[in-house]
Write a protein that holds these residues in place. Structure first.
Motif, PDB file in Angstrom:
ATOM      1  N   TYR A 229       0.818  -1.214   0.000  1.00 50.75           N
ATOM      2  CA  TYR A 229       0.000   0.000   0.000  1.00 50.75           C
ATOM      3  C   TYR A 229       0.853   1.265   0.000  1.00 50.75           C
ATOM      4  O   TYR A 229       0.597   2.190  -0.777  1.00 50.75           O
ATOM      5  N   VAL A 230       1.853   1.332   0.879  1.00 46.46           N
ATOM      6  CA  VAL A 230       2.686   2.532   0.970  1.00 46.46           C
ATOM      7  C   VAL A 230       3.402   2.787  -0.355  1.00 46.46           C
ATOM      8  O   VAL A 230       3.480   3.929  -0.832  1.00 46.46           O
ATOM      9  N   SER A 231       3.902   1.724  -0.959  1.00 46.07           N
ATOM     10  CA  SER A 231       4.592   1.862  -2.244  1.00 46.07           C
ATOM     11  C   SER A 231       3.647   2.344  -3.334  1.00 46.07           C
ATOM     12  O   SER A 231       4.011   3.202  -4.154  1.00 46.07           O
ATOM     13  N   SER A 232       2.428   1.805  -3.352  1.00 41.68           N
ATOM     14  CA  SER A 232       1.472   2.205  -4.383  1.00 41.68           C
ATOM     15  C   SER A 232       1.077   3.670  -4.239  1.00 41.68           C
ATOM     16  O   SER A 232       0.900   4.375  -5.233  1.00 41.68           O
ATOM     17  N   MET A 233       0.948   4.134  -2.999  1.00 47.60           N
ATOM     18  CA  MET A 233       0.638   5.540  -2.761  1.00 47.60           C
ATOM     19  C   MET A 233       1.784   6.433  -3.241  1.00 47.60           C
ATOM     20  O   MET A 233       1.564   7.489  -3.848  1.00 47.60           O
ATOM     21  N   TYR A 234       3.003   6.005  -2.971  1.00 50.22           N
ATOM     22  CA  TYR A 234       4.184   6.775  -3.377  1.00 50.22           C
ATOM     23  C   TYR A 234       4.283   6.839  -4.893  1.00 50.22           C
ATOM     24  O   TYR A 234       4.557   7.903  -5.469  1.00 50.22           O
ATOM     25  N   LYS A 235       4.045   5.714  -5.556  1.00 55.80           N
ATOM     26  CA  LYS A 235       4.143   5.680  -7.014  1.00 55.80           C
ATOM     27  C   LYS A 235       3.054   6.530  -7.665  1.00 55.80           C
ATOM     28  O   LYS A 235       3.274   7.156  -8.698  1.00 55.80           O
TER      29      LYS A 235
END
Length: 253
Positions: A229-235
């Motif tokens: 989730y955190v990675s997807s938000m960052y991307k």
């Protein structure tokens, strides 16, 4: 402006906005810091005051980016100080006006002098924060569970902040022969494969973090390149949701 402090369970604290333009704390108006050293002093006051108003984790996100503008201000002051002193000496020796080559030499000297002074301010500032956060209890009587996240800053003073913080943590605190790594602030390195991967622009920061982890068990690592989730938000948005520093919530590298 003044800020109302309510009681919460955990806090992702926007210290950048608090510092910008100054703030009010305990009926005292703080002006915005004009140097890095002052910023570190004010930062300690903010952390102790704000963290004592809530329970749980207290995270200052991307501290390298927060501190860099104040490092730039200090650099400017140190640069002008060294350059002016050198010009005064040259004039007193009857060597004024200077040749172009001499001016460039003085400018290079002032640049190196300013960089070394700012680097020292970073190291002393992080050391002071480590002492405060591990020896001074909050108004509740406990030690605030403080976390710093960092690593995405690739500008010169952002890099310097990261390296200084890691150097201080790796060196430990205490008397010579009895130094040990402290617990707070928890350190979380924000890893982006496109920035810190092999042969990428900030690979050196990741290498420094790994070296620090080998000596002090921190920093932890939050991957911004994975599928979670955190990675997807960052991307998607280019924004990082910084964690509390509790290892159970961190994505492995």
């Amino acid at each position: 402006r003044s800020a109302r402090l309510d009681t919460y369970n955990c806090c992702l604290f926007d210290v950048k906005s608090v510092l910008a333009g100054g703030f009010e704390l305990g009926n005292i108006k703080y002006t915005e810091p004009t140097t890095l050293a002052i910023c570190f002093n004010v930062l300690g006051d903010i952390i102790m005051a704000a963290a004592s108003q809530q329970y749980g984790g207290f995270t200052l996100p991307e501290i390298d980016k927060v501190l860099a503008p104040y490092a730039q201000k200090s650099y400017g002051k140190y640069y002008q100080e060294c350059l002016q002193n050198s010009l005064d000496i040259a004039e007193s020796l009857g060597q004024f006006p200077l040749l172009d080559m001499q001016e460039r030499s003085l400018e290079n000297k002032a640049h190196e002098y300013a960089l070394n002074k700012v680097r020292r301010d970073f190291e002393q500032g992080f050391q002071a924060l480590e002492y405060k956060l591990n020896t001074v209890g909050s108004s509740r009587g406990d030690y605030p569970f403080v976390t710093f996240t960092f690593g995405l800053g690739v500008e010169p003073f952002e890099r310097m902040a990261t390296k200084a913080m890691l150097k201080v943590r790796a060196g430990g605190q205490g008397a010579p022969g009895f130094k040990k790594a402290v617990l707070f602030p928890k350190l979380v390195f924000l890893y982006d494969e496109n920035i810190h991967g092999e042969n990428k622009e900030a690979e050196e920061l990741f290498d420094a973090a790994i070296e620090c982890s080998s000596k002090a068990q921190y920093p932890d690592y939050l991957s911004l390149s994975g599928p979670d989730y955190v990675s997807s938000m960052y991307k998607k948005y280019g924004r990082v949701v910084s964690p509390m520093g509790c290892r159970a919530f961190l994505s492995p590298y």
